[in-house]
Structure formats: C-alpha cells, structure tokens
Design a protein around this motif. Sequence first.
Motif, PDB file in Angstrom:
ATOM      1  N   VAL B 186       4.375  -1.862  -2.996  1.00  0.00           N
ATOM      2  CA  VAL B 186       5.210  -2.049  -1.811  1.00  0.00           C
ATOM      3  C   VAL B 186       6.005  -0.775  -1.521  1.00  0.00           C
ATOM      4  O   VAL B 186       6.039  -0.290  -0.394  1.00  0.00           O
ATOM      5  CB  VAL B 186       6.157  -3.255  -1.970  1.00  0.00           C
ATOM      6  CG1 VAL B 186       7.057  -3.393  -0.748  1.00  0.00           C
ATOM      7  CG2 VAL B 186       5.358  -4.533  -2.185  1.00  0.00           C
ATOM      8  N   TYR B 188       5.211   2.155  -2.334  1.00  0.00           N
ATOM      9  CA  TYR B 188       4.267   3.184  -1.899  1.00  0.00           C
ATOM     10  C   TYR B 188       4.086   3.136  -0.391  1.00  0.00           C
ATOM     11  O   TYR B 188       3.925   4.162   0.253  1.00  0.00           O
ATOM     12  CB  TYR B 188       2.930   3.001  -2.610  1.00  0.00           C
ATOM     13  CG  TYR B 188       1.894   4.026  -2.224  1.00  0.00           C
ATOM     14  CD1 TYR B 188       2.075   5.367  -2.539  1.00  0.00           C
ATOM     15  CD2 TYR B 188       0.750   3.654  -1.520  1.00  0.00           C
ATOM     16  CE1 TYR B 188       1.142   6.313  -2.167  1.00  0.00           C
ATOM     17  CE2 TYR B 188      -0.184   4.602  -1.145  1.00  0.00           C
ATOM     18  CZ  TYR B 188       0.010   5.932  -1.472  1.00  0.00           C
ATOM     19  OH  TYR B 188      -0.916   6.876  -1.094  1.00  0.00           O
ATOM     20  N   ARG B 189       4.108   1.928   0.170  1.00  0.00           N
ATOM     21  CA  ARG B 189       3.940   1.801   1.621  1.00  0.00           C
ATOM     22  C   ARG B 189       5.251   2.003   2.373  1.00  0.00           C
ATOM     23  O   ARG B 189       5.280   2.629   3.414  1.00  0.00           O
ATOM     24  CB  ARG B 189       3.369   0.427   1.967  1.00  0.00           C
ATOM     25  CG  ARG B 189       2.010   0.152   1.358  1.00  0.00           C
ATOM     26  CD  ARG B 189       0.974   1.167   1.789  1.00  0.00           C
ATOM     27  NE  ARG B 189      -0.324   0.874   1.176  1.00  0.00           N
ATOM     28  CZ  ARG B 189      -1.401   1.603   1.367  1.00  0.00           C
ATOM     29  NH1 ARG B 189      -1.358   2.667   2.137  1.00  0.00           N
ATOM     30  NH2 ARG B 189      -2.546   1.294   0.776  1.00  0.00           N
ATOM     31  N   LEU B 190       6.333   1.448   1.842  1.00  0.00           N
ATOM     32  CA  LEU B 190       7.599   1.522   2.568  1.00  0.00           C
ATOM     33  C   LEU B 190       8.225   2.917   2.466  1.00  0.00           C
ATOM     34  O   LEU B 190       8.966   3.332   3.334  1.00  0.00           O
ATOM     35  CB  LEU B 190       8.581   0.466   2.057  1.00  0.00           C
ATOM     36  CG  LEU B 190       8.198  -1.000   2.300  1.00  0.00           C
ATOM     37  CD1 LEU B 190       9.275  -1.934   1.762  1.00  0.00           C
ATOM     38  CD2 LEU B 190       7.981  -1.277   3.773  1.00  0.00           C
ATOM     39  N   GLN B 192       6.381   5.786   1.755  1.00  0.00           N
ATOM     40  CA  GLN B 192       5.198   6.626   1.552  1.00  0.00           C
ATOM     41  C   GLN B 192       5.480   8.106   1.745  1.00  0.00           C
ATOM     42  O   GLN B 192       5.037   8.940   0.956  1.00  0.00           O
ATOM     43  CB  GLN B 192       4.072   6.172   2.482  1.00  0.00           C
ATOM     44  CG  GLN B 192       2.762   6.903   2.210  1.00  0.00           C
ATOM     45  CD  GLN B 192       1.548   6.083   2.612  1.00  0.00           C
ATOM     46  OE1 GLN B 192       1.663   5.070   3.291  1.00  0.00           O
ATOM     47  NE2 GLN B 192       0.384   6.503   2.194  1.00  0.00           N
TER      48      GLN B 192
END
Lengths: 387, 204
Positions: B186, B188-190, B192
Amino acid sequence: MLIEMFEKPLGMRDDFPSIVKRKSKLSAAGIKRMEQYGYEMLQTPSLEYYETIGKISAIADNQLFKLLDNQGQTLVLRPDMTSPIARVAASKLLKEKMPVRLGYYSNVFRAQLREGGRPAEFEQMGVELIGDESIYADAEVILLATQILRDLSIGSGKIVIGHTQLLQQVLRGYGLEEAMVEKLRAEMVAKNKVAYENLVDALTVGAEEKASLKSILNATKLDEWEPWIDRKDAVQLSLYEGMRRLKSILDRNGLEPFVTYDLSFTSHMTYYTGMVFEVYGEGSGFPLGNGGRYDGLMKQFGLHVGATGFGLRVDRLLEAMPAEVQQAENALILFNENNEDLAHEKAKELRKSGVNATLQFASAVNALDEFSSLFSQVIRLDGGQNG
Amino acid sequence: MDKLTIAMPKGRIFEEAYELLLQAGFDLPAELDDSRKLIVEAPQEGFRFILSKPMDVPVYVEHGVADIGIAGKDVLLEQARDVHELLDLEISRCYIATAGLPNTEMDEMTPRIATKYPEIASQFFRSRGEQVEIIELNGSIELAPMIGLAERIVDIVSTGKTLKENGLVEYDKIADITSRLIANPVSYRLKQQRIDELVKRLRK
C-alpha cells in the motif's frame, strides 16, 4: 484470582456494538450505491462443494475451511464471492438476461496460517457484471468502486490498473520462450523486482531489449506503456487502444489524479483475462479491494461470456474510514415499581423524536453511576438523584 | 512531505545499511545505533526509523506500520511475506548452506536437520526429494551435529570460520544472501514517488 478464558478459533473475531454500528452504516451506503447503479443483490450459501467452488476460487487450498457432509462429500466455507456468483450466473435462469448485474455483501472465510492480526472471517462487498465484454463495463465497475469509497469518505485512495493479457502479449513480443514469459510474470506477481531484473540480465537478448524489459516495472502512466507495444501486432494494438479508451472514460470522471497505470501489476490467478485493478487507502496497510476482467472463470462454468467486477474488504474499509465524530443520542430511563407505565410513555416519546431510549428497572443495576455514564441523557423516575 | 517510516534491523546489518543511506546523500545524524531508542526521527529527510530484530523487519513492513524496510534475503525466503522487493543493496553478503561433521551420511530412517530457518530447510530438502525432520533452534546451530542432535544444519555462512572452528564442513550451498530494500504494497502505491526517488539514489 484465576480467570477462565473462553477462546475462539484463530482469526475469528467478535464485533462489538460500536463496530456493528459502523458496519451497518457502511453496508447500507454500499448496497444503496450498488442498487443505484442497477446491480441486484444476491446471497449464496455459506457452504459450497470443494469440487466446484473450492478448486476454482482464487484462494489457496490451504486457506480453505473444509468439512465433510453426511454423504462424505467435501464442502468448503465460501472463500470468496466471485466464484459462487459465476456458478449462479451459469444457471439457465440468468443466462437469458445477459448482461446481468449482480451485487453482494457477504461474509467469506479464509483460514489463517501463520499469525494473528488477520481475520479468518470477514465481509466483502462488490459487484459482478456478467455478459459484457466491452471496455465500458470495465469502466463502470471501476467508477462504481471509487464512488463507494467516496460515499464512505475515504479520500486518500489510489487505484492501480494493469492488464494481464496485454502484459503476456508484450512479454511474448520479445521473442522469449513461454516458460520464460511465465517466470517473468511470476516474479511480477511476487512483487520481486530484484529477481525479475536478475532474470532479465541473464537473458540472451540485446542490451536495448533488456533495458526495455526492465522498464516495464517502473511505469506509472499509460503513455509510458507505448514503447513496449508492437505496432505490427494487432492484438497488442487493440488491447492498448482499449486501455486508452478506459483511461479517457476514467479521466472524464475525474479519476486522473488517483490512477496509476502499471503494466507489471498482475494477478496470480490465470482466470483474469483483461484489465485488473487494486484499490488502496491511507489507514490500512493492506489493499482495500481489487477487481478485474475474468472471462476465464466464466469459461470454467461453461459460459463463454465476458465478466468483470470488484470486491471490497469491509474490515479494511473500516480502518480507512474516518472516525465518527458525532455520537448518536441515547437516553436512559430508570424507573421503579410505581412508575413503570410512565417510563413506557416517556420512552415512546423519546423514540418518536429519534432518540434511542433504554428502559431499565433501577434496582436491577448494581453500579448505577457507571451504568448511567454510558448514556448521553439520564431520566430518573426511580426517585434517585443524577450524578 | 509525507513521513516515511523505515524499519531497520539492529546490529550488524544496521551499520552497513545506515552507511548506504549516508552515502546516498541523505541528511541524517551521524550516529544512531548507540542510543537505546527504538524509534528515531530524522526530521530533515522526513524519515522515522524503527529499530527491530532482523527477523521482524518484514513483519512491520507487511502490516504497513513501516512503509519500507531493510531485510536480509534469508528472512524474506523464510517468511515469504507479501511485500515488494525493490532493490538488492548488496550489503551483508553471505549464503545459506547445509553443513555437518566431515565424512558423515544422513541417517537413513530419520534424517534430522537443525536450523533457524525451518521453511528454507524443508523446501530445500523437499526439492531434492528427501524427507527430513526439522528441529528448530534459535542460535549456536553448530552445536547440533557436535552433540548428536542432528546430522546436518542449515545456516548462514559468511566466512566459514565458525564452521571450521567447530570442526564442521559445508555440504550444499542453498542460496546467496544479501540485504534487500522492501516496501509495503500500500505504501508503495501511496508514496510511490518518494520511494522510487529513494531507490534511485540508493542505486547509484
């Protein structure tokens, strides 16, 4: 003093009243929104045959709760909702109404193997749009999922979109053997960039191709996919065009800042055949939900139609939802044997005006002060003093 | 700027990993490890370090209480957690191997393996079609063959000195080990952009 413990199985949780209250709000909002988009709610049994649902479902075999029925058949507690819904949709009744839009809000079961911190039973809500292969169906489910997040005031969300079939086509385009394509894909599923890059380094392709293969893990925008698309490959081209159309629909609906396009985002499940996506929000360390196009699953039920959908995890939505600020009003009416009828009268009035009213025979309470402190308003008809 | 929480292994790996961050040009206090604090802030860079046991780093990261972390590949292989493995930091290099007393065979009936890595050990022997019994120990694994608890051990080898001093020899190499930069899926996406930036600087 020795306290006797009554334990529950690993991963099973009790929902206390405050959670139940938040959950029922969440489910009401979610179901309402799904129905507004034309999805009809469906319930399927908790128990299914291992042979049909257990084997087809996306959940690993050792995470299934299995039991035997009195005929000796192996049953599973449903580990997900997508495969039961596909089973229902494959029945004659629904086949004639394609495309069919079905929604669900149900508990599912997944055994926990290693440690606590994860529930073995949790609720999921989502939709399946079956019988529509168009990109518009894909866009619809993504828009609906994000709309539900907005309804729940989960603002800090992010969506990642990939495309399983396009990924496979692109990898094949480098002239790799099928086994190598599978290996590279497996490392993407495992989120293992290091192992992926090592595999690429060991390939016998040119330096340019290597750099290109490595860059697949780094894209966040759809435009960045373009260099990998083989313009002479009709399949790649049409899938990529489809993604562009999907993006333009999402952009027009204001999702642009929230979407990451990552071709290397894929699923371990081979039944996903098209776009796949996952949703994240601040407050939960795990994804809030995921979805995608799964035409391959329908084939396993003998139905050659397209299907797309998503599922959101209720437990994680609860983590990501902002905390309630306003507490509902609740009143306590304490009465004694002489004024029980007056108490009823009073309660009726309060309930009519929207206040939750609890009637309590005063002498039955041991610690009156502590008990009273649970309520926002205390009415004493028993002759005692507040406080 | 979002705060980035970084889980760091205490001890041997810490110093090498911290040195890497300093080399990458991050503005961090020169010394961290000598305090007994478990949480250390580096406000100039917006970092918060969590100092934990090496084995626990992937746990913090998987549950999302740390955004990223530095973990040995041995720990990652053993635990198979759902985290992104972003970069091979190429520090704390060693390997996992089987070892035992010289010129010994494994017991035919009940071959016994002592190890701190039961998952890696059982996978390795299963891949060779051998059924073994795993005995889990927490340290000084070399003792096991010496006093007859097991015929083989599966353990980390860096220089081979410990094995030698205890009269053991290496039999099979299982996997090369280095430390890796890992990230919560999570986070990694939020976060990034920040994480990618950090990876880029560490790569140099």
